[in-house]
Design a protein around this motif. Structure first.
Motif, PDB file in Angstrom:
ATOM      1  N   ILE A   1      -8.715 -17.365  18.319  1.00  0.00           N
ATOM      2  CA  ILE A   1      -7.766 -18.193  17.581  1.00  0.00           C
ATOM      3  C   ILE A   1      -7.116 -17.283  16.545  1.00  0.00           C
ATOM      4  O   ILE A   1      -7.777 -16.812  15.626  1.00  0.00           O
ATOM      5  CB  ILE A   1      -8.469 -19.391  16.911  1.00  0.00           C
ATOM      6  CG1 ILE A   1      -9.146 -20.259  17.969  1.00  0.00           C
ATOM      7  CG2 ILE A   1      -7.469 -20.206  16.100  1.00  0.00           C
ATOM      8  CD1 ILE A   1     -10.027 -21.363  17.393  1.00  0.00           C
ATOM      9  N   GLU A   2      -5.833 -17.012  16.719  1.00  0.00           N
ATOM     10  CA  GLU A   2      -5.120 -16.090  15.833  1.00  0.00           C
ATOM     11  C   GLU A   2      -4.272 -16.868  14.835  1.00  0.00           C
ATOM     12  O   GLU A   2      -3.436 -17.688  15.211  1.00  0.00           O
ATOM     13  CB  GLU A   2      -4.217 -15.161  16.645  1.00  0.00           C
ATOM     14  CG  GLU A   2      -3.443 -14.193  15.768  1.00  0.00           C
ATOM     15  CD  GLU A   2      -2.524 -13.259  16.539  1.00  0.00           C
ATOM     16  OE1 GLU A   2      -2.052 -12.262  15.951  1.00  0.00           O
ATOM     17  OE2 GLU A   2      -2.276 -13.525  17.740  1.00  0.00           O
ATOM     18  N   ASP A   3      -4.500 -16.585  13.553  1.00  0.00           N
ATOM     19  CA  ASP A   3      -3.702 -17.161  12.467  1.00  0.00           C
ATOM     20  C   ASP A   3      -2.706 -16.085  12.024  1.00  0.00           C
ATOM     21  O   ASP A   3      -3.093 -15.072  11.454  1.00  0.00           O
ATOM     22  CB  ASP A   3      -4.625 -17.571  11.316  1.00  0.00           C
ATOM     23  CG  ASP A   3      -3.868 -18.141  10.125  1.00  0.00           C
ATOM     24  OD1 ASP A   3      -2.634 -18.261  10.199  1.00  0.00           O
ATOM     25  OD2 ASP A   3      -4.510 -18.448   9.104  1.00  0.00           O
ATOM     26  N   ASP A   4      -1.427 -16.308  12.284  1.00  0.00           N
ATOM     27  CA  ASP A   4      -0.404 -15.293  11.995  1.00  0.00           C
ATOM     28  C   ASP A   4       0.564 -15.759  10.919  1.00  0.00           C
ATOM     29  O   ASP A   4       1.753 -15.448  10.946  1.00  0.00           O
ATOM     30  CB  ASP A   4       0.362 -14.968  13.288  1.00  0.00           C
ATOM     31  CG  ASP A   4       1.122 -13.647  13.198  1.00  0.00           C
ATOM     32  OD1 ASP A   4       0.666 -12.743  12.477  1.00  0.00           O
ATOM     33  OD2 ASP A   4       2.176 -13.532  13.853  1.00  0.00           O
ATOM     34  N   ILE A   5       0.049 -16.456   9.930  1.00  0.00           N
ATOM     35  CA  ILE A   5       0.902 -17.083   8.924  1.00  0.00           C
ATOM     36  C   ILE A   5       1.634 -16.075   8.043  1.00  0.00           C
ATOM     37  O   ILE A   5       2.713 -16.353   7.515  1.00  0.00           O
ATOM     38  CB  ILE A   5       0.062 -18.065   8.068  1.00  0.00           C
ATOM     39  CG1 ILE A   5       0.964 -18.980   7.240  1.00  0.00           C
ATOM     40  CG2 ILE A   5      -0.919 -17.319   7.186  1.00  0.00           C
ATOM     41  CD1 ILE A   5       0.229 -20.112   6.569  1.00  0.00           C
ATOM     42  N   TYR A   6       1.076 -14.856   7.884  1.00  0.00           N
ATOM     43  CA  TYR A   6       1.718 -13.833   7.056  1.00  0.00           C
ATOM     44  C   TYR A   6       2.463 -12.788   7.886  1.00  0.00           C
ATOM     45  O   TYR A   6       2.951 -11.802   7.337  1.00  0.00           O
ATOM     46  CB  TYR A   6       0.673 -13.118   6.191  1.00  0.00           C
ATOM     47  CG  TYR A   6       0.065 -13.993   5.124  1.00  0.00           C
ATOM     48  CD1 TYR A   6       0.710 -14.209   3.912  1.00  0.00           C
ATOM     49  CD2 TYR A   6      -1.165 -14.605   5.322  1.00  0.00           C
ATOM     50  CE1 TYR A   6       0.156 -15.016   2.928  1.00  0.00           C
ATOM     51  CE2 TYR A   6      -1.742 -15.413   4.348  1.00  0.00           C
ATOM     52  CZ  TYR A   6      -1.073 -15.612   3.152  1.00  0.00           C
ATOM     53  OH  TYR A   6      -1.626 -16.414   2.184  1.00  0.00           O
TER      54      TYR A   6
ATOM     55  N   TRP B   1     -25.514 -13.565  19.653  1.00  0.00           N
ATOM     56  CA  TRP B   1     -25.336 -14.979  19.340  1.00  0.00           C
ATOM     57  C   TRP B   1     -24.420 -15.647  20.371  1.00  0.00           C
ATOM     58  O   TRP B   1     -23.495 -15.011  20.898  1.00  0.00           O
ATOM     59  CB  TRP B   1     -24.728 -15.151  17.943  1.00  0.00           C
ATOM     60  CG  TRP B   1     -25.570 -14.588  16.847  1.00  0.00           C
ATOM     61  CD1 TRP B   1     -25.427 -13.374  16.237  1.00  0.00           C
ATOM     62  CD2 TRP B   1     -26.700 -15.204  16.241  1.00  0.00           C
ATOM     63  NE1 TRP B   1     -26.379 -13.194  15.283  1.00  0.00           N
ATOM     64  CE2 TRP B   1     -27.190 -14.306  15.258  1.00  0.00           C
ATOM     65  CE3 TRP B   1     -27.355 -16.425  16.411  1.00  0.00           C
ATOM     66  CZ2 TRP B   1     -28.289 -14.602  14.461  1.00  0.00           C
ATOM     67  CZ3 TRP B   1     -28.459 -16.716  15.619  1.00  0.00           C
ATOM     68  CH2 TRP B   1     -28.912 -15.811  14.670  1.00  0.00           C
ATOM     69  N   PRO B   2     -24.615 -16.951  20.615  1.00  0.00           N
ATOM     70  CA  PRO B   2     -23.750 -17.700  21.550  1.00  0.00           C
ATOM     71  C   PRO B   2     -22.454 -18.139  20.868  1.00  0.00           C
ATOM     72  O   PRO B   2     -22.233 -19.324  20.584  1.00  0.00           O
ATOM     73  CB  PRO B   2     -24.617 -18.898  21.937  1.00  0.00           C
ATOM     74  CG  PRO B   2     -25.480 -19.133  20.733  1.00  0.00           C
ATOM     75  CD  PRO B   2     -25.767 -17.768  20.155  1.00  0.00           C
ATOM     76  N   ILE B   3     -21.571 -17.187  20.595  1.00  0.00           N
ATOM     77  CA  ILE B   3     -20.325 -17.443  19.879  1.00  0.00           C
ATOM     78  C   ILE B   3     -19.359 -18.209  20.788  1.00  0.00           C
ATOM     79  O   ILE B   3     -19.136 -17.830  21.934  1.00  0.00           O
ATOM     80  CB  ILE B   3     -19.697 -16.122  19.398  1.00  0.00           C
ATOM     81  CG1 ILE B   3     -20.650 -15.444  18.379  1.00  0.00           C
ATOM     82  CG2 ILE B   3     -18.336 -16.351  18.781  1.00  0.00           C
ATOM     83  CD1 ILE B   3     -20.222 -14.045  17.989  1.00  0.00           C
ATOM     84  N   LYS B   4     -18.771 -19.267  20.256  1.00  0.00           N
ATOM     85  CA  LYS B   4     -17.871 -20.118  21.046  1.00  0.00           C
ATOM     86  C   LYS B   4     -16.396 -19.879  20.749  1.00  0.00           C
ATOM     87  O   LYS B   4     -15.534 -20.316  21.516  1.00  0.00           O
ATOM     88  CB  LYS B   4     -18.199 -21.595  20.790  1.00  0.00           C
ATOM     89  CG  LYS B   4     -19.615 -21.982  21.192  1.00  0.00           C
ATOM     90  CD  LYS B   4     -19.887 -21.714  22.668  1.00  0.00           C
ATOM     91  CE  LYS B   4     -21.287 -22.151  23.064  1.00  0.00           C
ATOM     92  NZ  LYS B   4     -21.566 -21.841  24.494  1.00  0.00           N
ATOM     93  N   ALA B   5     -16.096 -19.206  19.642  1.00  0.00           N
ATOM     94  CA  ALA B   5     -14.704 -18.884  19.303  1.00  0.00           C
ATOM     95  C   ALA B   5     -14.704 -17.823  18.219  1.00  0.00           C
ATOM     96  O   ALA B   5     -15.714 -17.609  17.532  1.00  0.00           O
ATOM     97  CB  ALA B   5     -13.943 -20.121  18.840  1.00  0.00           C
ATOM     98  N   CYS B   6     -13.563 -17.160  18.061  1.00  0.00           N
ATOM     99  CA  CYS B   6     -13.386 -16.157  17.002  1.00  0.00           C
ATOM    100  C   CYS B   6     -12.042 -16.413  16.351  1.00  0.00           C
ATOM    101  O   CYS B   6     -11.020 -16.538  17.040  1.00  0.00           O
ATOM    102  CB  CYS B   6     -13.444 -14.747  17.599  1.00  0.00           C
ATOM    103  SG  CYS B   6     -13.176 -13.415  16.404  1.00  0.00           S
ATOM    104  N   VAL B   7     -12.017 -16.505  15.022  1.00  0.00           N
ATOM    105  CA  VAL B   7     -10.780 -16.751  14.278  1.00  0.00           C
ATOM    106  C   VAL B   7     -10.428 -15.491  13.500  1.00  0.00           C
ATOM    107  O   VAL B   7     -11.247 -14.986  12.721  1.00  0.00           O
ATOM    108  CB  VAL B   7     -10.917 -17.940  13.311  1.00  0.00           C
ATOM    109  CG1 VAL B   7      -9.573 -18.246  12.651  1.00  0.00           C
ATOM    110  CG2 VAL B   7     -11.440 -19.178  14.032  1.00  0.00           C
ATOM    111  N   VAL B   8      -9.219 -14.979  13.706  1.00  0.00           N
ATOM    112  CA  VAL B   8      -8.809 -13.720  13.089  1.00  0.00           C
ATOM    113  C   VAL B   8      -7.384 -13.838  12.559  1.00  0.00           C
ATOM    114  O   VAL B   8      -6.523 -14.449  13.197  1.00  0.00           O
ATOM    115  CB  VAL B   8      -8.880 -12.558  14.111  1.00  0.00           C
ATOM    116  CG1 VAL B   8      -8.248 -11.287  13.555  1.00  0.00           C
ATOM    117  CG2 VAL B   8     -10.328 -12.280  14.496  1.00  0.00           C
ATOM    118  N   VAL B   9      -7.139 -13.231  11.390  1.00  0.00           N
ATOM    119  CA  VAL B   9      -5.782 -13.040  10.863  1.00  0.00           C
ATOM    120  C   VAL B   9      -5.468 -11.566  11.068  1.00  0.00           C
ATOM    121  O   VAL B   9      -5.836 -10.721  10.251  1.00  0.00           O
ATOM    122  CB  VAL B   9      -5.691 -13.434   9.374  1.00  0.00           C
ATOM    123  CG1 VAL B   9      -4.245 -13.322   8.882  1.00  0.00           C
ATOM    124  CG2 VAL B   9      -6.221 -14.847   9.148  1.00  0.00           C
ATOM    125  N   ALA B  10      -4.801 -11.242  12.166  1.00  0.00           N
ATOM    126  CA  ALA B  10      -4.597  -9.837  12.540  1.00  0.00           C
ATOM    127  C   ALA B  10      -3.507  -9.156  11.720  1.00  0.00           C
ATOM    128  O   ALA B  10      -3.507  -7.935  11.586  1.00  0.00           O
ATOM    129  CB  ALA B  10      -4.266  -9.741  14.032  1.00  0.00           C
TER     130      ALA B  10
END
Length: 468
Positions: free
Chosen positions: A276-281, A237-246
């Motif tokens: 795009i990394e969400d590191d809120i926790y 797939w032509p993925i344009k971004a990846c969002v992860v909570v690592a």
């Protein structure tokens, strides 16, 4: 370093497991244990509370504490494999319904919002009063953020292995805005974005706001996002971004191992796809050191780092930040066009709290408290829910992901529980499909009480009735 009362709790737990204190047997009194182990009475009482949360002690009024052997633990939920096809996101209605409930009239096990007792309320009140006295500093537009706040964030990020300066930091209205700004900076409406499955509803809502399609990648309850699944998706797939909570993903609570983070960063960098990394926790591990973010392994500026203080200081401050990497210009433009600036007083207050060392002192106790609260909730679920229930074992944060037995509908449990004054999050909120219809998420960041205990018993009864 392990806190003294936690060490004592571990010792007493081992004695119960070894049969020194048998099921139903009364433990020696608090003063006796204080002398026996050479600790204060308050330490013994804290250890007792910890053991209660783990299910190893039962407090009986005017009788003392009695040993318990917890029921055999529940398994963790299995990794699901969603359909490898992009899908539009329509999660908004149920999310709004969940958040609009009057929390004071409900047992709030649904929204992933910590109870006020878990937050540094007094300290942030003092910091806010200090901020309000800063005269003209409180009145101007602060784009891209107050320098004092951005400097504090830059220092903390550098300590985590993300070498940066205040000029790289953009203040935002929470992590949600940071994610939306990042998505708008690197995608166009209709694009495909890879997300974890199950995925935090706020991320799905951000995709919906920007008009994007989600491609769900299987996520393991221990290892995190399947890199093999992501690699296959990148080929197809032509993925344009990846969002992860690592770190301590919501709802699984997974802390992705460092080798996995390195591979993730390298894989997406080689594919030319922004992470795009969400590191809120990230600041809320249950044990050990604060885990490094994936951003710390970024050598090319391909990772856009998003976080906030909503889960640690106050959700009402609406204060977050973003490190945009090589896309600083695009994100700055999006922020300016979106709402110009983030409010000054919250930035000044939090910067003062950080600068004075209050935040780190608070975290040292808060991490242990979140762990104990989550353990206690998990123990209660294992005790009260029917056989066949699976419950996550989070490594941080405060939410539990519960797989219901016999394909019981999480949506029906959500509806029936609400009639009993209990709010839970149904599994269908965490996917673009009905993949998690037999799941619910529960919030562990509540001070334990008879009301909470009764709510878990009620939920167990609801699930048991629907599983027959």
């Amino acid at each position: 370093m392990t806190i003294l009362y936690a060490q004592l709790a571990d010792q007493i737990q081992q004695l119960i497991n070894d049969g020194v204190y048998r099921e139903g047997e009364r433990l020696p009194g608090v003063r006796v244990l204080s002398r026996q182990f050479g600790v204060s009475i308050s330490t013994v009482l804290q250890a007792h509370q910890t053991l209660e949360s783990r299910g190893y002690l039962e407090a009986r009024e005017r009788s003392g504490y009695f040993a318990r052997v917890p029921r055999q633990d529940a398994p963790v939920p299995v990794m699901q494999r969603p359909k490898a096809k992009p899908a539009p996101v329509t999660a908004r209605d149920m999310a709004l319904d969940l958040c609009s409930v009057e929390r004071k009239h409900m047992v709030a096990l649904g929204p992933a919002v910590p109870h006020a007792d878990f937050l540094p309320l007094r300290q942030i009140q003092h910091a806010t009063l200090w901020a309000a006295r800063q005269g003209l500093e409180t009145l101007d537009y602060a784009f891209p953020g107050k320098e004092i706040f951005r400097r504090q964030i830059a220092q903390r990020m550098t300590n985590l292995g993300v070498v940066t300066t205040h000029e790289d930091v953009i203040a935002t209205n929470g992590a949600q805005e940071a994610i939306i700004l990042a998505l708008r900076a690197v995608t166009q409406p209709g694009d495909i974005v890879a997300v974890e499955s199950p995925s935090f509803p706020g991320i799905l809502q951000a995709l919906e706001v920007v008009g994007l399609r989600a491609l769900e990648i299987p996520t393991h309850p221990v290892e995190g996002l399947s890199l093999e699944g992501l690699e296959l998706a990148l080929e197809q797939w032509p993925i344009k971004a990846c969002v992860v909570v690592a770190n301590h993903s919501n709802p699984l609570g997974v802390q992705m191992p460092e080798p996995q983070k390195k591979r993730l960063v390298r894989l997406l960098d080689e594919a030319g796809v922004p992470l795009i990394e969400d590191d809120i926790y990230g600041d809320l591990p249950h044990e050990g050191e604060r885990p490094r973010p994936a951003k710390s392994f970024d050598e090319t500026g391909n990772v856009i780092y998003c976080s906030s203080f909503s889960k640690t200081i106050s959700p009402g401050l609406r204060l977050g930040w973003v490190l945009a990497g090589r896309r600083f210009a695009e994100l700055s433009q999006q922020k300016y066009f979106n709402n110009l600036a983030t409010a000054s007083i919250p930035q000044l207050a939090v910067a003062h709290f950080l600068e004075q060392g209050g935040y780190d002192r608070y975290l040292r106790a808060a991490r242990q408290r979140y762990r104990e609260a989550t353990d206690r909730l998990r123990t209660a679920i294992v005790r009260e829910f029917p056989d066949g229930t699976a419950v996550s074992r989070p490594m941080g944060g405060f939410v539990l992901w519960v797989q219901l037995p016999n394909r019981v509908s999480g949506t029906r449990v959500f509806q029936d529980a609400r009639e009993q004054g209990i709010n839970v999050a149904p599994g269908r909120m965490f996917s673009t499909t009905d993949k998690y219809e037999d799941y619910i998420r529960l919030n562990g960041a509540n001070p334990w009480s008879e009301r909470i205990d009764r709510a878990i018993r009620t939920l167990g009864h609801i699930v048991d009735q629907q599983s027959r």
